[in-house]
Design a protein around this motif. Structure first.
Motif, PDB file in Angstrom:
ATOM      1  N   ILE A  22     -34.682   4.563 -23.187  1.00  0.00           N
ATOM      2  CA  ILE A  22     -33.324   4.708 -22.819  1.00  0.00           C
ATOM      3  C   ILE A  22     -32.446   3.398 -22.695  1.00  0.00           C
ATOM      4  O   ILE A  22     -32.649   2.836 -21.676  1.00  0.00           O
ATOM      5  CB  ILE A  22     -33.640   5.579 -21.181  1.00  0.00           C
ATOM      6  N   GLY A  23     -31.747   3.219 -23.432  1.00  0.00           N
ATOM      7  CA  GLY A  23     -31.216   2.078 -23.570  1.00  0.00           C
ATOM      8  C   GLY A  23     -31.660   1.406 -24.518  1.00  0.00           C
ATOM      9  O   GLY A  23     -32.397   0.181 -24.440  1.00  0.00           O
ATOM     10  N   PHE A  26     -31.118  -5.215 -24.878  1.00  0.00           N
ATOM     11  CA  PHE A  26     -31.737  -6.895 -25.446  1.00  0.00           C
ATOM     12  C   PHE A  26     -33.259  -6.447 -25.124  1.00  0.00           C
ATOM     13  O   PHE A  26     -33.767  -6.288 -26.103  1.00  0.00           O
ATOM     14  CB  PHE A  26     -31.739  -7.676 -24.727  1.00  0.00           C
ATOM     15  N   GLY A  28     -34.472  -3.103 -24.385  1.00  0.00           N
ATOM     16  CA  GLY A  28     -35.526  -2.074 -24.988  1.00  0.00           C
ATOM     17  C   GLY A  28     -35.000  -2.250 -26.014  1.00  0.00           C
ATOM     18  O   GLY A  28     -36.549  -2.548 -26.632  1.00  0.00           O
ATOM     19  N   ASP A  48     -29.102   5.680 -26.911  1.00  0.00           N
ATOM     20  CA  ASP A  48     -27.711   4.217 -26.836  1.00  0.00           C
ATOM     21  C   ASP A  48     -26.449   5.243 -26.678  1.00  0.00           C
ATOM     22  O   ASP A  48     -26.762   6.412 -27.012  1.00  0.00           O
ATOM     23  CB  ASP A  48     -28.042   3.143 -27.100  1.00  0.00           C
ATOM     24  N   ILE A  49     -26.128   4.372 -26.176  1.00  0.00           N
ATOM     25  CA  ILE A  49     -24.401   4.742 -25.815  1.00  0.00           C
ATOM     26  C   ILE A  49     -23.836   4.953 -27.262  1.00  0.00           C
ATOM     27  O   ILE A  49     -22.188   5.673 -27.829  1.00  0.00           O
ATOM     28  CB  ILE A  49     -23.837   5.148 -24.719  1.00  0.00           C
ATOM     29  N   ARG A  53     -24.696   1.164 -32.412  1.00  0.00           N
ATOM     30  CA  ARG A  53     -26.164   0.968 -32.194  1.00  0.00           C
ATOM     31  C   ARG A  53     -27.475   1.524 -32.785  1.00  0.00           C
ATOM     32  O   ARG A  53     -28.713   0.928 -33.146  1.00  0.00           O
ATOM     33  CB  ARG A  53     -26.734   0.686 -31.298  1.00  0.00           C
ATOM     34  N   ALA A  82     -34.752   1.329 -19.584  1.00  0.00           N
ATOM     35  CA  ALA A  82     -33.912  -0.189 -20.315  1.00  0.00           C
ATOM     36  C   ALA A  82     -32.673   0.407 -20.059  1.00  0.00           C
ATOM     37  O   ALA A  82     -32.229  -0.838 -20.571  1.00  0.00           O
ATOM     38  CB  ALA A  82     -34.692   0.126 -21.348  1.00  0.00           C
ATOM     39  N   VAL A  83     -31.797   0.664 -19.405  1.00  0.00           N
ATOM     40  CA  VAL A  83     -30.787   0.124 -18.425  1.00  0.00           C
ATOM     41  C   VAL A  83     -30.226  -0.769 -17.628  1.00  0.00           C
ATOM     42  O   VAL A  83     -31.001  -0.788 -16.687  1.00  0.00           O
ATOM     43  CB  VAL A  83     -29.651   1.891 -18.759  1.00  0.00           C
ATOM     44  N   LYS A  84     -28.722  -0.754 -17.778  1.00  0.00           N
ATOM     45  CA  LYS A  84     -28.572  -1.586 -16.077  1.00  0.00           C
ATOM     46  C   LYS A  84     -28.783  -1.299 -15.477  1.00  0.00           C
ATOM     47  O   LYS A  84     -28.575   0.528 -15.167  1.00  0.00           O
ATOM     48  CB  LYS A  84     -27.196  -2.129 -16.929  1.00  0.00           C
ATOM     49  N   PRO A  85     -29.294  -1.330 -13.989  1.00  0.00           N
ATOM     50  CA  PRO A  85     -29.306  -1.098 -12.497  1.00  0.00           C
ATOM     51  C   PRO A  85     -28.271  -0.453 -12.725  1.00  0.00           C
ATOM     52  O   PRO A  85     -28.475   1.493 -11.532  1.00  0.00           O
ATOM     53  CB  PRO A  85     -29.260  -1.815 -11.194  1.00  0.00           C
ATOM     54  N   ILE A  91     -28.454   8.369 -15.475  1.00  0.00           N
ATOM     55  CA  ILE A  91     -29.757   8.844 -16.447  1.00  0.00           C
ATOM     56  C   ILE A  91     -30.415   9.975 -16.110  1.00  0.00           C
ATOM     57  O   ILE A  91     -30.968  10.875 -16.488  1.00  0.00           O
ATOM     58  CB  ILE A  91     -30.170   8.358 -16.946  1.00  0.00           C
ATOM     59  N   GLU A  94     -29.917  12.841 -15.296  1.00  0.00           N
ATOM     60  CA  GLU A  94     -29.243  13.873 -16.379  1.00  0.00           C
ATOM     61  C   GLU A  94     -30.590  14.332 -16.926  1.00  0.00           C
ATOM     62  O   GLU A  94     -30.328  15.798 -17.481  1.00  0.00           O
ATOM     63  CB  GLU A  94     -28.751  12.694 -17.363  1.00  0.00           C
ATOM     64  N   ILE A 108     -37.684  -0.435 -15.882  1.00  0.00           N
ATOM     65  CA  ILE A 108     -37.095  -2.793 -15.916  1.00  0.00           C
ATOM     66  C   ILE A 108     -36.150  -2.402 -14.922  1.00  0.00           C
ATOM     67  O   ILE A 108     -35.635  -3.435 -15.360  1.00  0.00           O
ATOM     68  CB  ILE A 108     -37.742  -2.728 -17.291  1.00  0.00           C
ATOM     69  N   ASN A 132     -39.584 -10.166 -17.998  1.00  0.00           N
ATOM     70  CA  ASN A 132     -38.918 -11.015 -18.290  1.00  0.00           C
ATOM     71  C   ASN A 132     -38.335 -11.505 -19.529  1.00  0.00           C
ATOM     72  O   ASN A 132     -38.726 -11.009 -20.250  1.00  0.00           O
ATOM     73  CB  ASN A 132     -39.717 -13.021 -17.638  1.00  0.00           C
ATOM     74  N   ILE A 133     -37.175 -12.310 -19.864  1.00  0.00           N
ATOM     75  CA  ILE A 133     -36.068 -12.438 -21.550  1.00  0.00           C
ATOM     76  C   ILE A 133     -37.902 -12.496 -22.711  1.00  0.00           C
ATOM     77  O   ILE A 133     -37.382 -12.250 -23.392  1.00  0.00           O
ATOM     78  CB  ILE A 133     -35.965 -13.386 -20.962  1.00  0.00           C
TER      79      ILE A 133
HETATM   80  N1  NAP Z   1     -32.689  -9.084 -20.048  1.00  0.00           N
HETATM   81  C1  NAP Z   1     -34.030  -9.582 -18.599  1.00  0.00           C
HETATM   82  O1  NAP Z   1     -34.238 -10.755 -18.592  1.00  0.00           O
HETATM   83  C2  NAP Z   1     -34.321  -8.305 -17.940  1.00  0.00           C
HETATM   84  C3  NAP Z   1     -35.655  -9.248 -17.034  1.00  0.00           C
HETATM   85  C4  NAP Z   1     -35.862  -7.769 -16.115  1.00  0.00           C
HETATM   86  C5  NAP Z   1     -35.565  -6.693 -16.137  1.00  0.00           C
HETATM   87  N2  NAP Z   1     -34.013  -6.659 -16.752  1.00  0.00           N
HETATM   88  C6  NAP Z   1     -33.270  -5.491 -16.530  1.00  0.00           C
HETATM   89  O2  NAP Z   1     -33.714  -5.071 -17.356  1.00  0.00           O
HETATM   90  C7  NAP Z   1     -32.529  -3.489 -17.732  1.00  0.00           C
HETATM   91  C8  NAP Z   1     -32.311  -3.488 -19.479  1.00  0.00           C
HETATM   92  O3  NAP Z   1     -31.178  -4.427 -19.110  1.00  0.00           O
HETATM   93  P1  NAP Z   1     -30.420  -5.223 -20.685  1.00  0.00           P
HETATM   94  O4  NAP Z   1     -30.011  -6.874 -20.824  1.00  0.00           O
HETATM   95  O5  NAP Z   1     -31.374  -5.180 -21.972  1.00  0.00           O
HETATM   96  O6  NAP Z   1     -29.106  -4.043 -20.669  1.00  0.00           O
HETATM   97  P2  NAP Z   1     -28.216  -4.275 -21.271  1.00  0.00           P
HETATM   98  O7  NAP Z   1     -27.879  -5.007 -22.977  1.00  0.00           O
HETATM   99  O8  NAP Z   1     -26.938  -3.113 -21.001  1.00  0.00           O
HETATM  100  O9  NAP Z   1     -28.622  -2.203 -22.586  1.00  0.00           O
HETATM  101  C9  NAP Z   1     -29.193  -1.769 -22.207  1.00  0.00           C
HETATM  102  C10 NAP Z   1     -28.126  -0.529 -23.532  1.00  0.00           C
HETATM  103  O10 NAP Z   1     -28.071   1.354 -22.784  1.00  0.00           O
HETATM  104  C11 NAP Z   1     -26.205   1.268 -22.984  1.00  0.00           C
HETATM  105  N3  NAP Z   1     -27.006   2.364 -22.522  1.00  0.00           N
HETATM  106  C12 NAP Z   1     -25.897   2.196 -21.085  1.00  0.00           C
HETATM  107  N4  NAP Z   1     -25.718   4.066 -20.150  1.00  0.00           N
HETATM  108  C13 NAP Z   1     -26.239   4.602 -21.135  1.00  0.00           C
HETATM  109  C14 NAP Z   1     -26.946   5.802 -21.152  1.00  0.00           C
HETATM  110  N5  NAP Z   1     -26.917   7.014 -20.229  1.00  0.00           N
HETATM  111  N6  NAP Z   1     -28.034   5.820 -21.606  1.00  0.00           N
HETATM  112  C15 NAP Z   1     -28.688   5.662 -22.963  1.00  0.00           C
HETATM  113  N7  NAP Z   1     -27.764   3.888 -23.247  1.00  0.00           N
HETATM  114  C16 NAP Z   1     -27.518   4.054 -22.167  1.00  0.00           C
HETATM  115  C17 NAP Z   1     -26.100  -0.151 -22.669  1.00  0.00           C
HETATM  116  O11 NAP Z   1     -24.730   0.051 -22.522  1.00  0.00           O
HETATM  117  P3  NAP Z   1     -23.224  -0.133 -21.677  1.00  0.00           P
HETATM  118  O12 NAP Z   1     -23.058  -1.698 -21.931  1.00  0.00           O
HETATM  119  O13 NAP Z   1     -22.393   0.465 -22.308  1.00  0.00           O
HETATM  120  O14 NAP Z   1     -23.793   0.039 -20.277  1.00  0.00           O
HETATM  121  C18 NAP Z   1     -26.420  -0.658 -23.557  1.00  0.00           C
HETATM  122  O15 NAP Z   1     -26.027  -0.747 -24.488  1.00  0.00           O
HETATM  123  C19 NAP Z   1     -31.232  -3.998 -16.747  1.00  0.00           C
HETATM  124  O16 NAP Z   1     -32.026  -2.995 -15.841  1.00  0.00           O
HETATM  125  C20 NAP Z   1     -32.206  -5.523 -16.643  1.00  0.00           C
HETATM  126  O17 NAP Z   1     -32.492  -5.372 -14.976  1.00  0.00           O
HETATM  127  C21 NAP Z   1     -33.819  -7.445 -17.347  1.00  0.00           C
END
Ligand code: NAP
Length: 278
Positions: A22-23, A26, A28, A48-49, A53, A82-85, A91, A94, A108, A132-133
């Motif tokens: 879900i999400g 980057f 996901g 995703d929304i 994508r 895998a969505v933002k906090p 979700i 839902e 995550i 991590n990334i």
């Molecule tokens: N990047 C890192 O290094 C890292 C490391 C550890 C943990 N994380 C965690 O990983 C998670 C994901 O990070 P990310 O950088 O991949 O986030 P992201 O790029 O924002 O990807 C999440 C995707 O899910 C979409 N989304 C939002 N609401 C949704 C819904 N209701 N149903 C389905 N999809 C939905 C988002 O749309 P919108 O953009 O419109 O919201 C976005 O396209 C975060 O919680 C972050 O804390 C990241």
């Protein structure tokens, strides 16, 4: 990492493993690519929304992609959040009606506690992971904690799935802030170290492109040697430092400039900030 990924789920031995991510941002996408690299036939659906994508996912990964979180989760036995906090609670509200204890939720989302996730659900197994990334290149460092209803089988399933994108380590949830400070934020520290080492090479007369590659490969090689030999980092450092030689002169400068103290402080500061944010 093995081909069991789509053949048998350890949580549902009689059914094939069906994964929903879900999400599709980057993280996901990185996890999906790693899973498909291990087994291209994995039953994987992403949501995703953004329609563009979803089309991109279908075209490039040749898997199912949908904007319907409920239908996707209903059909899956492992759900990776895998969505933002900020999006997690919405979700979970839902999808809660299609989540039961036959499913496993792996979140995550940084800073979102197991307690918060479990409160939205009825005794559903939950695992909270902090990757991590570097999952983008299947070399992530991923620590995870088990929720109240997660068992050894869920742990194995998590290791199977997240093992596709890196090293997995189980840890108590209370230690995840420290994980964030070390391996979560750590790639930034190492990128800075690579950049600085490369600058040193350039200052010493190397062309930039060669200096960049030598710096990066030195980090990869040193980390690999450390993990594979199991030797103490100090012992490995001693192997490179001959009496009165080049390396000990470099080491002296790092000690004079407080390199160790700077790294220790960076991890602690990031850990403290993670605690503040959660
Ligand atoms: N990047 C890192 O290094 C890292 C490391 C550890 C943990 N994380 C965690 O990983 C998670 C994901 O990070 P990310 O950088 O991949 O986030 P992201 O790029 O924002 O990807 C999440 C995707 O899910 C979409 N989304 C939002 N609401 C949704 C819904 N209701 N149903 C389905 N999809 C939905 C988002 O749309 P919108 O953009 O419109 O919201 C976005 O396209 C975060 O919680 C972050 O804390 C990241």
């Amino acid at each position: 990492m093995n081909n069991e990924l789509s053949i048998n789920s350890s949580i549902t031995p009689k059914k094939s493993l069906k994964i929903a991510i879900i999400g599709s941002g980057f993280m996901g996408m990185s996890i999906a690519k790693g899973i498909l690299k291990v087994n291209p036939k994995t039953d994987l659906t992403m949501t995703d929304i953004y329609e563009e994508r979803l089309e991109f996912i279908k075209d490039t990964l040749s898997i199912k992609a949908s904007s319907d979180n409920i239908a996707t989760c209903k059909d899956a036995n492992v759900i990776i959040l895998a969505v933002k906090p900020y999006a997690v609670s919405k979700i979970l509200n839902e999808i809660s009606k299609v989540c039961n204890n036959d499913k496993l939720i792996i979140s995550i989302a940084a800073g979102v506690t197991i307690d918060t996730i479990e409160k939205h659900l009825d005794k559903v197994p939950v695992i909270r992971a902090m990757p991590n990334i570097c999952v983008q290149v299947q070399e992530g460092a991923i620590a995870y904690a088990l929720g109240n209803y997660a068992t050894e089988k869920h742990k194995s399933t998590t290791e199977l799935i997240l093992g596709a994108v890196g090293l997995t380590i189980e840890i108590e949830e209370s230690k995840l802030d420290a994980v964030t400070g070390l391996s979560g934020s750590g790639p930034a520290y190492i990128f800075m170290a690579i950049e600085a080492l490369s600058d040193g090479g350039v200052l010493s007369g190397l062309p930039r492109d060669i200096s960049n590659k030598l710096a990066a490969q030195t980090v990869i090689g040193s980390a690999k040697m450390y993990l594979e030999t199991g030797l103490h980092a100090g012992a490995l450092k001693d192997m490179v430092t001959s009496p009165g030689g080049t390396t000990i002169n470099g080491v002296k400068v790092l000690e004079d400039k407080g390199m160790r103290s700077a790294f220790i402080g960076a991890v602690k500061a990031a850990t403290d900030r993670s605690k503040e944010l959660s």
